[in-house]
Enzyme design. Structure first.
Site, PDB file in Angstrom:
ATOM      1  CG  ASP A  35      -2.151   0.847   1.024  1.00 19.19           C
ATOM      2  OD1 ASP A  35      -3.239   0.273   0.783  1.00 19.19           O
ATOM      3  OD2 ASP A  35      -2.041   2.087   1.076  1.00 19.19           O
ATOM      4  CG  ASP A  61       4.937   4.518  -7.444  1.00 10.47           C
ATOM      5  OD1 ASP A  61       3.926   3.975  -7.949  1.00 10.47           O
ATOM      6  OD2 ASP A  61       5.465   5.536  -7.927  1.00 10.47           O
ATOM      7  CE1 TYR A 146     -11.990   2.235 -11.212  1.00 12.82           C
ATOM      8  CE2 TYR A 146     -14.210   1.903 -12.064  1.00 12.82           C
ATOM      9  CZ  TYR A 146     -13.203   1.570 -11.174  1.00 12.82           C
ATOM     10  OH  TYR A 146     -13.406   0.576 -10.255  1.00 12.82           O
ATOM     11  CE  LYS A 150     -10.496  -0.970 -11.850  1.00 15.30           C
ATOM     12  NZ  LYS A 150      -9.563  -1.793 -11.048  1.00 15.30           N
TER      13      LYS A 150
END
Length: 243
Positions: A35, A61, A146, A150
């Site tokens: 994370d 990262d 987005y 996806k």
């Protein structure tokens, strides 16, 4: 060294990622939480250890190729990889910049490619990869970058499944619908109401609903499913209405 199989979860310290990390730890995996928020990841690991689980935190990262290679090289071979980390913004197409579009692809698609490539160099037969896609890949308003990213995640999943099936490694995707996470709560009240109105259930799902699907796909008992997208969206994908 732990005798437990190792699962790595990106974006594993919050929202859906945290639900996945917690569930896989309960399933008997040692969990590597990756994370960008180092403090939160460390806190989550402490929580898992307090519950008797094995876990580690890694602030990386995931768009940095060298950092990803170093991380995967420092860990034992993965039994499961969950590419969950992603970014999202609710904005019209006309207001989306080229830089924003590229950044979304870097995080949502290029990063899973980098991590999967590094992990697969050492992953043994029986390994599982689950990519978190989205129901939105079927189409949604105000999410052009987005949705496109996806959709690419779904295609990446199917192509990668074909590449590694001969090695006994399975690759699938989970496509969440409307899930109660901090990202969802960032929507305006009007957009939230519009989203909920399109839900057949009339409500958003829980992060645990996604974690349950991931748990199923990475289970050692699940060995004949690959290249698939499992919708966890409360039936919204049945209606065919984009929002």
């Amino acid at each position: 060294m732990s005798a437990k199989p190792l699962a790595l979860v990106t974006g594993g310290a919050s929202g859906i990622g945290w639900a996945i990390s917690n569930r896989l730890a309960s399933d008997g995996f040692e969990v590597a939480i990756v994370d960008i928020n180092a403090e939160l990841a460390a806190s989550r690991v402490a929580e898992l250890k307090a519950a008797g689980h094995e876990a580690s935190a890694h602030a990386v990262d995931i768009t940095d190729e060298q950092a990803v290679a170093a991380l995967i090289g420092s860990l034992p071979p993965l039994a499961a990889l969950v590419n969950n980390a992603g970014i999202f913004a609710d904005r019209p197409f006309a207001e989306t910049t080229v830089e924003q579009f590229r950044r979304t692809y870097e995080v949502n698609l290029i990063a899973p490619f980098l991590i999967a490539r590094a992990a697969l160099a050492r992953m043994a037969a029986g390994g599982k990869i689950v990519n978190i896609a989205s129901r939105a890949y079927l189409g949604a308003r105000n999410q052009i970058d987005y949705v496109a990213s996806k959709g690419a995640v779904v295609s990446f999943t199917r192509a990668l499944a074909m590449e590694v099936i001969g090695r006994g490694i399975l690759v699938n995707a989970v496509a969440p619908g409307l899930i109660d996470t901090p990202i969802l709560r960032a929507l305006t009240p009007e957009r939230m109401a519009a989203q909920l109105a399109l839900q057949p259930t009339g409500k958003a799902g829980r992060p645990e609903d996604i974690a349950n699907a991931v748990s199923f796909l990475v289970s050692p008992r699940t060995d004949f499913i690959t290249g698939q997208v499992i919708f966890v969206d409360g039936g919204k994908s049945l209606g065919g209405t984009a929002a």
